[in-house]
Design an enzyme around this catalytic site. Sequence first.
Site, PDB file in Angstrom:
ATOM      1  N   ARG A  41       0.882  -1.190  -0.048  1.00 43.65           N
ATOM      2  CA  ARG A  41      -0.022   0.032  -0.104  1.00 43.65           C
ATOM      3  C   ARG A  41       0.867   1.195  -0.076  1.00 43.65           C
ATOM      4  NH1 ARG A  41      -5.419   1.808   3.546  1.00 43.65           N
ATOM      5  NH2 ARG A  41      -5.623   3.586   2.330  1.00 43.65           N
ATOM      6  N   ARG A  51      -7.057  -1.045  -3.077  1.00 48.37           N
ATOM      7  CA  ARG A  51      -5.894  -1.133  -2.503  1.00 48.37           C
ATOM      8  C   ARG A  51      -5.375  -2.470  -1.768  1.00 48.37           C
ATOM      9  NH1 ARG A  51      -9.605   2.163  -0.061  1.00 48.37           N
ATOM     10  NH2 ARG A  51     -10.426   1.454   1.968  1.00 48.37           N
ATOM     11  N   ASP A  54      -5.900  -2.611   3.821  1.00 45.76           N
ATOM     12  CA  ASP A  54      -6.374  -1.513   4.736  1.00 45.76           C
ATOM     13  C   ASP A  54      -6.607  -2.078   6.101  1.00 45.76           C
ATOM     14  OD1 ASP A  54      -9.346   0.517   4.539  1.00 45.76           O
ATOM     15  OD2 ASP A  54      -7.399   1.066   5.179  1.00 45.76           O
ATOM     16  N   ASP A  56      -7.707  -1.021   9.738  1.00 46.65           N
ATOM     17  CA  ASP A  56      -8.114   0.053  10.572  1.00 46.65           C
ATOM     18  C   ASP A  56      -8.414  -0.423  12.056  1.00 46.65           C
ATOM     19  OD1 ASP A  56     -10.287   0.327   7.992  1.00 46.65           O
ATOM     20  OD2 ASP A  56      -8.997   1.946   8.712  1.00 46.65           O
TER      21      ASP A  56
END
Length: 148
Positions: A41, A51, A54, A56
Amino acid sequence: ITDQPSFLNAAAVVRVADPAIGRDPLRLLDALKAIEFELGRREGGVRYGPRPIDLDIIFHSGGGHSCARLQIPHPRYAERGFVLAPLSDLFHVGDGRIFKPDSAEGGDNSRTPGAGAGGGRGGGGGGRRSGGERGGGTGGGERGGGGG
């Protein structure tokens, strides 16, 4: 962006080996950003666009956090089915009990329904395949992001 290939969403409750990183949401965020970079990324992509990964931070055992770089709990997790579905898989044990992530130090990591569940430490994971809008995964962190 809704016109993109399907992608996998997953949730995990994690215990970080380095307690200094695990206790500090911003250090955890930096560690997750390093993992994202290692997996391909790069900064500057299209917001909500495709992407490679990711991560989080959705919840944290230290509770809420709010600064320019990070908000915990993730401010939009409850609006996103692609976040809620794997979280649901993660926190339901399957026999009527709900995983209790804050009891990671041993003993029974579950409680009966109605007792609730939040973010914290422990183990486990759940995942779902999705298409359409992509606003983030559910394991680690970025601005607003997850996790665990």
